[in-house]
Write an enzyme that holds these catalytic residues in place. Structure first.
Site, PDB file in Angstrom:
ATOM      1  NE  ARG A 119     -18.453   5.276 -17.785  1.00 41.29           N
ATOM      2  CZ  ARG A 119     -18.733   6.673 -17.408  1.00 41.29           C
ATOM      3  NH1 ARG A 119     -20.101   7.241 -17.482  1.00 41.29           N
ATOM      4  NH2 ARG A 119     -17.847   7.657 -17.230  1.00 41.29           N
ATOM      5  NE  ARG A 128     -17.285   8.156 -21.287  1.00 47.42           N
ATOM      6  CZ  ARG A 128     -16.730   9.073 -20.564  1.00 47.42           C
ATOM      7  NH1 ARG A 128     -17.705   9.706 -19.753  1.00 47.42           N
ATOM      8  NH2 ARG A 128     -15.464   9.464 -20.400  1.00 47.42           N
ATOM      9  CG  ASP A 131     -21.248  10.141 -19.629  1.00 47.24           C
ATOM     10  OD1 ASP A 131     -21.058   9.836 -18.238  1.00 47.24           O
ATOM     11  OD2 ASP A 131     -20.557  11.071 -19.890  1.00 47.24           O
ATOM     12  CG  ASP A 133     -22.582  13.586 -17.131  1.00 48.07           C
ATOM     13  OD1 ASP A 133     -22.385  12.877 -16.413  1.00 48.07           O
ATOM     14  OD2 ASP A 133     -21.832  13.685 -18.419  1.00 48.07           O
TER      15      ASP A 133
END
Length: 203
Positions: A119, A128, A131, A133
């Protein structure tokens, strides 16, 4: 690309998790003391997107103090905040896990997994490889600038809410309300379920 969404029952293409798999996951939970429930969102728009998402799921499961409980269907999403056609589309998914890690340690692990998949963070809204989260952690509501909980934009994102709703139609986003209601209030344009793709629970 415009998705066709229906409200009410979750995606009929979602297959129930076999009882044997549920038993194995629940048995693994006995190794965790007082685990907390967390919801994570995964996305990738570079390289082999599906392989990357599966690799992230496997890496999370390999983390001490983490057990993956459920993996959502895959959604394909047009990138946010950039000119149409300037980036490849994303594959997105949501995972529900149980963990004894505190939120800060779970975030560190998420960043480490992103870095393992190369990343790069040199461009806002940039493409990217991965990711990861943290969408929510138990019922925690926090405005800590290092990790705001729940995720400050999760309630606006169909690519988070739709796969989460598939996993748990009764899910609640702390401080925001029912995921089903939040999903009904956001645009679904550019977010499409990919019934031809599948992510698996780690064995």
């Amino acid at each position: 690309m415009t998705a066709s969404f229906t409200h009410g029952p979750s995606d009929p293409t979602v297959q129930p998790v076999p009882a044997s798999v549920v038993e194995q996951v629940d048995a693994a939970d006995t190794t965790l003391q007082n685990p907390k429930r967390a919801v994570l969102s995964l996305g990738s728009n570079l390289g082999n997107r599906l392989e990357t998402l599966q690799g992230a799921i496997d890496a999370l499961e390999d983390t001490p103090g983490v057990r993956i409980k459920a993996v959502s269907p895959v959604y394909e999403t047009e990138p946010w905040g950039v000119a149409p056609g300037s980036q490849p589309s994303y594959f997105n998914a949501v995972v529900v896990l149980r963990t004894t890690l505190p939120p800060s340690s779970l975030l560190e692990r998420a960043h480490a997994i992103e870095e393992a998949f190369n990343r790069v963070r040199d461009e806002h809204w940039g493409p990217r490889t991965l990711d990861v989260d943290i969408v929510s952690y138990a019922e925690v509501v926090s405005d800590d600038p290092q990790l705001t909980l729940p995720h400050p934009r999760a309630h606006e994102r169909a690519f988070v809410l739709a796969p989460w709703h598939d996993l748990d139609p009764d899910a609640q986003l702390p401080g925001r309300g029912a995921v089903a209601d939040l999903l009904g209030a956001v645009t679904h344009s550019g977010v499409a379920a990919r019934a031809d793709l599948e992510l698996r629970l780690p064995e």
